[in-house]
Design a protein around this motif. Structure first.
Motif, PDB file in Angstrom:
ATOM      1  N   ASP A 194      43.423 -33.711   8.992  1.00 26.60           N
ATOM      2  CA  ASP A 194      44.097 -33.964  10.203  1.00 26.60           C
ATOM      3  C   ASP A 194      45.583 -33.486  10.529  1.00 26.60           C
ATOM      4  N   THR A 195      46.238 -33.324   9.170  1.00 25.78           N
ATOM      5  CA  THR A 195      47.515 -32.930   9.253  1.00 25.78           C
ATOM      6  C   THR A 195      47.668 -31.319   9.814  1.00 25.78           C
ATOM      7  N   GLN A 196      46.614 -30.685   9.678  1.00 25.65           N
ATOM      8  CA  GLN A 196      46.407 -29.266  10.316  1.00 25.65           C
ATOM      9  C   GLN A 196      46.514 -29.516  11.604  1.00 25.65           C
ATOM     10  N   LYS A 197      46.533 -30.352  12.465  1.00 21.38           N
ATOM     11  CA  LYS A 197      46.173 -30.378  13.966  1.00 21.38           C
ATOM     12  C   LYS A 197      46.836 -29.372  14.763  1.00 21.38           C
ATOM     13  N   ASP A 198      48.188 -29.204  14.292  1.00 18.73           N
ATOM     14  CA  ASP A 198      49.300 -28.309  15.262  1.00 18.73           C
ATOM     15  C   ASP A 198      48.549 -26.977  15.019  1.00 18.73           C
ATOM     16  N   ALA A 199      48.230 -26.646  13.800  1.00 23.11           N
ATOM     17  CA  ALA A 199      47.956 -25.181  13.617  1.00 23.11           C
ATOM     18  C   ALA A 199      46.489 -25.011  14.425  1.00 23.11           C
ATOM     19  N   LEU A 200      45.664 -25.967  14.244  1.00 25.79           N
ATOM     20  CA  LEU A 200      44.511 -25.937  14.726  1.00 25.79           C
ATOM     21  C   LEU A 200      44.466 -25.364  16.222  1.00 25.79           C
ATOM     22  N   ILE A 201      45.536 -26.315  16.802  1.00 25.58           N
ATOM     23  CA  ILE A 201      45.558 -26.213  18.546  1.00 25.58           C
ATOM     24  C   ILE A 201      46.090 -24.886  18.800  1.00 25.58           C
ATOM     25  N   GLU A 202      46.845 -24.283  17.666  1.00 26.14           N
ATOM     26  CA  GLU A 202      47.341 -22.878  18.154  1.00 26.14           C
ATOM     27  C   GLU A 202      46.365 -21.959  18.198  1.00 26.14           C
ATOM     28  N   ILE A 203      45.119 -22.207  17.130  1.00 22.56           N
ATOM     29  CA  ILE A 203      44.091 -21.317  17.100  1.00 22.56           C
ATOM     30  C   ILE A 203      43.072 -21.638  18.415  1.00 22.56           C
ATOM     31  N   VAL A 204      42.955 -22.938  18.596  1.00 21.12           N
ATOM     32  CA  VAL A 204      42.214 -23.270  19.920  1.00 21.12           C
ATOM     33  C   VAL A 204      42.698 -22.473  21.172  1.00 21.12           C
ATOM     34  N   ALA A 205      44.117 -22.532  21.443  1.00 21.89           N
ATOM     35  CA  ALA A 205      44.664 -21.688  22.530  1.00 21.89           C
ATOM     36  C   ALA A 205      44.586 -20.257  22.380  1.00 21.89           C
ATOM     37  N   THR A 206      44.401 -19.805  21.074  1.00 19.60           N
ATOM     38  CA  THR A 206      44.064 -18.465  21.156  1.00 19.60           C
ATOM     39  C   THR A 206      42.703 -18.104  21.509  1.00 19.60           C
ATOM     40  N   LEU A 207      41.658 -19.036  21.054  1.00 17.54           N
ATOM     41  CA  LEU A 207      40.276 -18.723  21.299  1.00 17.54           C
ATOM     42  C   LEU A 207      40.129 -18.803  22.721  1.00 17.54           C
ATOM     43  N   LEU A 208      40.835 -19.575  23.612  1.00 16.94           N
ATOM     44  CA  LEU A 208      40.647 -20.050  24.750  1.00 16.94           C
ATOM     45  C   LEU A 208      40.816 -18.584  25.619  1.00 16.94           C
ATOM     46  N   LYS A 209      41.519 -17.721  25.069  1.00 18.13           N
ATOM     47  CA  LYS A 209      41.653 -16.392  25.972  1.00 18.13           C
ATOM     48  C   LYS A 209      40.735 -15.341  25.355  1.00 18.13           C
ATOM     49  N   ASP A 210      39.787 -15.679  24.614  1.00 20.35           N
ATOM     50  CA  ASP A 210      38.866 -14.875  24.102  1.00 20.35           C
ATOM     51  C   ASP A 210      38.065 -14.258  25.244  1.00 20.35           C
ATOM     52  N   ARG A 211      37.552 -12.966  25.229  1.00 21.79           N
ATOM     53  CA  ARG A 211      36.898 -12.105  26.406  1.00 21.79           C
ATOM     54  C   ARG A 211      35.558 -12.386  26.363  1.00 21.79           C
ATOM     55  N   SER A 212      34.761 -12.904  25.156  1.00 25.02           N
ATOM     56  CA  SER A 212      33.480 -12.819  25.245  1.00 25.02           C
ATOM     57  C   SER A 212      32.889 -14.268  25.507  1.00 25.02           C
ATOM     58  N   ASN A 213      31.769 -14.115  26.228  1.00 23.06           N
ATOM     59  CA  ASN A 213      31.159 -15.435  26.667  1.00 23.06           C
ATOM     60  C   ASN A 213      30.394 -16.200  25.532  1.00 23.06           C
ATOM     61  N   ILE A 214      30.491 -15.432  24.211  1.00 25.97           N
ATOM     62  CA  ILE A 214      29.624 -15.980  23.204  1.00 25.97           C
ATOM     63  C   ILE A 214      30.553 -17.135  22.643  1.00 25.97           C
ATOM     64  N   THR A 215      31.843 -16.760  22.613  1.00 26.17           N
ATOM     65  CA  THR A 215      32.699 -17.803  21.964  1.00 26.17           C
ATOM     66  C   THR A 215      33.236 -18.855  22.767  1.00 26.17           C
ATOM     67  N   ILE A 216      32.900 -18.716  23.992  1.00 28.10           N
ATOM     68  CA  ILE A 216      33.881 -19.745  24.740  1.00 28.10           C
ATOM     69  C   ILE A 216      33.266 -21.143  24.688  1.00 28.10           C
ATOM     70  N   GLY A 217      31.914 -21.224  24.712  1.00 25.88           N
ATOM     71  CA  GLY A 217      31.242 -22.724  24.468  1.00 25.88           C
ATOM     72  C   GLY A 217      31.622 -23.163  23.076  1.00 25.88           C
ATOM     73  N   SER A 218      31.752 -22.549  22.287  1.00 31.15           N
ATOM     74  CA  SER A 218      32.013 -23.103  20.888  1.00 31.15           C
ATOM     75  C   SER A 218      33.599 -23.591  20.808  1.00 31.15           C
ATOM     76  N   THR A 219      34.206 -22.717  21.612  1.00 28.27           N
ATOM     77  CA  THR A 219      35.939 -23.047  21.659  1.00 28.27           C
ATOM     78  C   THR A 219      36.183 -24.325  22.521  1.00 28.27           C
ATOM     79  N   ILE A 220      35.298 -24.586  23.493  1.00 28.87           N
ATOM     80  CA  ILE A 220      35.491 -25.626  24.151  1.00 28.87           C
ATOM     81  C   ILE A 220      35.146 -27.075  23.391  1.00 28.87           C
ATOM     82  N   MET A 221      34.059 -26.813  22.479  1.00 31.10           N
ATOM     83  CA  MET A 221      33.752 -27.974  21.790  1.00 31.10           C
ATOM     84  C   MET A 221      34.832 -28.320  20.554  1.00 31.10           C
ATOM     85  N   ALA A 222      35.341 -27.264  20.330  1.00 31.79           N
ATOM     86  CA  ALA A 222      36.515 -27.318  19.295  1.00 31.79           C
ATOM     87  C   ALA A 222      37.690 -28.236  19.944  1.00 31.79           C
TER      88      ALA A 222
END
Length: 824
Positions: A194-222
């Protein structure tokens, strides 16, 4: 030569023939396996489920073989045994050796095996970390995704930085399937370290801008796992999520709907500020004023254009709030019961009460399903009908009980029928419940009697008819039916016993025949509670009850001594009642139950004269108020009353208690939060306001290549395109404007020319546009090849990874509003 010699020679010959036949069969099997033929007879796949000891001994030999076909056969046997639930972790060292195999099929099976046993053998799994890191750059998207899945499945905290690097690399992958796998790996990495939380949040923020409908559902779960309350990340992509909601997969839709419910409860005002959702009366349909958007229907009424509304209460809804509700409506037609239930939850907790009726029919539709799913939906309907019975009033017949249904379905349907009872349907409902009482199932009859009593309390105008129906059941030969009838009749007669004296007298006469302790106790309580209005009934009932005092249960004994004290408080000078009271108190004084002894000691001090004691005389002056209070007897209540405090669609609602992981919905804000945080500029790949997500086609028929290829920049073949403005308005505009170009841009003057010249212009423009399109396709194809090779870090195999990638990435096909492209 003797006969025994002939016998021995024959036996030796037979033994040698059997050995020779066995060797020949083994040789044929080995040759067939090398040639690729199935080794067993009959079903070619049945051989992999053979778990005999001989086959198990051959698996290690097959895994160590240099022949890929042998390895593949051994791995298939292992996977088949895993599917049957057999533990084959003993082969882990032999399988790990094949992780570097050049055969794609072998590596896929190795990854599947490692996914199953990586957590059990983390030390051995670490030996293949280098291979996984290399496979992250493989040209096949399936290999890249499975490598990340296995690497994130190894539960060793030491490799969490390596897993994080792998996630960061896959987030920028050109394949949406790999990016989806990266989103799935985020919660695993977070639970590992859980010490990697800040880095993972940045990755989630990047995935939220993804253009594919396939990835958005898994991104919201993350997002829900790592940072569920970071709504500042949702503000810029809120309208994008609303736009792509209908195009996501079913599990992604449920994740987005759950997030949007929590987001709406914190960012929007209460759409029912006057408590319309807390009453059983249907609200007015015109209590909500919706802000008029710039693009609105021209045929709308003047009242809507001016913001006027019929009624006294006016509430203005936020545009984004309205956008969210409109985006969810198409999902009510989903075949997935979970999606429909998620939309119903959002409308029930976030929409105006006047719009919640849209979810009633879809919920009734998904009742035609397996009984387990039917039970879950019925429980949610029962909870919703407590406060909003008007939602399901028109579907009364859909909740009628069928003889083939299990008990748990019958009981919850009875609860719903009682909840939606009104003055208009009470007569039909009572006729139906009266038929249920005739059932041979005693428990179902008892539940039907309770439903009749609840109808009487919900619809006061029908209380007399319900009481008459219940009094008929008192003459039943079934003791359980009589006991349940007594319980509910006692509850109904609590306040109206003076108006229904004959009913109370009929209950008193049943004391000689009723043996159920709870029913006897309730009758004694009712007679004592109304002893003043029935002065002739109470003393006689007490006389008969005292005779069998020693054989009664504790609850009945308590009601007998309480009845005696109530009669003494009303007639303190009556000689016979005083003698009966003293007699029953003496019996209770030496009872085995300490509850009965304590009650008797307390009532003796109130009713029997004693020497003057400080405070006791003053207490005796209030004896009638103490004993003849308005305390109701114990009656079984509705089961769904306790579940009303929980969120619709949650597991805690079914259990009627908070379960681990349950979080209640936040309250609405008192003041409107800043809505400008959702007003963002159009980003790369999607629009913040009006966005229509469309998937590009293949080859020269691509929408990008035909209409936007001349605007510069190459586009990935698997990326979805965000259209805004005129491009997202449908077939009529796009098809006509596509053929009216001037210098690479839309020619609005040609678009507004007279209709007489349209045919000639169309013919000439088609020839010009075809030439432009062909040149654009060639240039775009070169650009896309260069971009894809740079993204993968290696040359792209057109026949391998790209074709498989299209199989995984393909969306729902062309939209009905997309222009039709003619193939030439």
């Amino acid at each position: 030569m003797e006969v025994s010699d002939y016998i021995n020679k024959a036996m030796n010959f037979a033994e040698n023939a059997a050995k020779l036949s066995q060797k020949m069969s083994q040789g044929l099997v080995e040759n067939a396996r090398e040639l690729g033929f199935p080794g067993g007879g009959g079903d070619s796949g049945a051989q992999y489920f053979d778990t005999s000891e001989e086959k198990m001994r051959n698996i290690k030999r097959q895994l160590d073989s240099k022949n890929d076909r042998e390895k593949l056969d051994g791995l298939k046997r292992l996977i088949a045994m895993i599917s049957k639930g057999r533990d084959v972790s003993e082969f882990f060292p032999d399988v790990v050796k094949n992780v570097v195999s050049q055969n794609i099929e072998v590596r896929k099976l190795v990854y599947i095996y490692l996914l199953r046993y990586a957590e059990q053998e983390p030390d051995l799994a670490l030996l293949s970390i280098n291979s996984f890191q290399k496979d992250l750059s493989d040209k096949n998207q399936i290999i890249r995704a499975m490598a990340l899945r296995v690497m994130s499945g190894i539960r060793v905290p030491v490799i969490s930085p390596i897993v994080l690097l792998g996630i960061k690399k896959c987030v920028t992958d050109s394949s949406p399937y790999v990016r989806k796998t990266a989103a799935h790996a985020i919660p695993k990495c977070y639970s590992l370290d859980d010490t990697q939380k800040d880095a993972l949040i940045e990755i989630v923020a990047t995935l939220l801008k993804d253009r594919s409908n396939i990835t958005i559902g898994s991104t919201i779960m993350a997002f829900n796992e790592v940072c569920p309350n970071r709504f500042d990340l949702i503000h810029p992509c809120f309208r994008k999520l609303c736009a792509v909601l209908a195009d996501c997969d079913e599990w992604g839709q449920m994740a987005i709907l759950g997030l949007m419910l929590r987001y709406g409860r914190t960012q929007f005002l209460n759409p029912n500020p006057h408590g319309e959702d807390q009453t059983r009366v249907a609200p007015k349909s015109s209590t909500v004023v919706k802000s008029r958007a710039f693009y609105s229907d021209s045929d709308s009424s003047d009242a809507d254009q001016n913001g006027a509304v019929i009624g006294d209460d006016v509430f203005e809804m936020d545009e984004d709030h309205e956008l969210l509700l409109k985006s969810c409506i198409p999902l009510l037609q989903s075949r997935n019961s979970g999606v429909v239930l998620s939309v119903a939850r959002l409308f029930y907790h976030l929409a105006p009460a006047s719009q919640a009726e849209k979810v009633a029919k879809p919920l009734v539709r998904i009742l035609r399903n397996h009984r387990e799913q039917q039970y879950v939906v019925l429980n949610n309907i029962a909870t919703m009908s407590l406060r909003r019975p008007y939602l399901f009033e028109s579907f009364l017949q859909q909740f009628y009980v069928q003889s083939t249904e299990p008990v748990f379905i019958r009981d919850i349907k009875l609860t719903i029928l009682a909840n939606i009872a009104t003055d208009s349907n009470i007569h039909v409902l009572l006729n139906e419940l009266q038929q249920y009482v005739k059932s041979p199932n005693k428990d179902f009859v008892a539940a039907s009697i309770q439903a009749i009593a609840r109808c009487a309390t919900i619809v006061p105008s029908a209380a007399d008819r319900c009481l008459r129906l219940l009094m008929k059941l008192l003459r039943s030969s079934n003791e359980l039916v009589v006991a349940e009838s007594v319980l509910v009749v006692t509850k109904l007669l609590k306040d109206t016993a003076s108006e229904n004296k004959n009913s109370v007298i009929a209950l008193a006469k049943l004391l000689d025949t009723i043996k159920v302790p709870t029913a006897r106790a309730n009758i004694l309580w009712l007679i004592g509670q109304h002893a003043e209005t029935l002065p002739q009934v109470g003393p006689d009932v007490l006389r008969q009850a005292v005779k069998n005092f020693a054989n009664e249960t504790n609850n009945t004994k308590l009601q007998i001594i309480t009845l005696s004290s109530k009669l003494i408080s009303l007639n303190p000078t009556h000689t016979t009642l005083n003698l009966l009271n003293q007699y029953v108190l003496n019996l209770a004084r030496y009872d085995l139950s300490y509850d009965v002894r304590d009650r008797a000691r307390f009532l003796r001090a109130l009713t029997i004269p004693t020497e003057d004691k400080p405070g006791l005389d003053e207490l005796k002056t209030h004896v009638q108020h103490i004993l003849l209070n308005d305390k109701s007897p114990a009656v079984i209540e509705n089961q769904t009353d306790d579940a009303f405090d929980y969120t619709i669609g949650s597991l805690s609602l079914l259990a009627s208690q908070p379960l681990p992981g349950y979080e209640p919905l936040p309250d609405y804000p008192e003041e409107q939060p800043d809505a400008s945080v959702r007003d963002v500029e159009e980003l790369d790949g999607w629009s913040g306001s009006r966005t229509t997500m469309m998937a590009t086609g293949f080859g020269s028929d691509s929408f990008e290549a035909r209409y936007r290829g001349d605007r510069g920049g190459g586009f990935s073949s698997n990326a979805s395109v965000a259209l805004s403005g005129v491009e997202a308005m449908g077939n009529a505009y796009s098809s006509s404007m596509a053929t009216k170009k001037k210098n690479g841009d839309y020619d609005l003057d040609a678009f507004y020319d007279d209709e007489d010249d349209d045919d000639e212009e169309d013919d000439s423009s088609e020839d010009d546009s075809s030439d432009d399109v062909s040149s654009e396709e060639d240039s775009e194809g070169d650009d896309s090849d260069e971009e894809s090779s740079q993204a993968d870090g290696s040359s792209v195999d057109e026949s391998g990874s790209d074709e498989e990638e299209h199989d995984v990435v393909t969306s729902n096909g062309p939209s009905s509003n997309s222009p039709i492209v003619e193939l030439k």
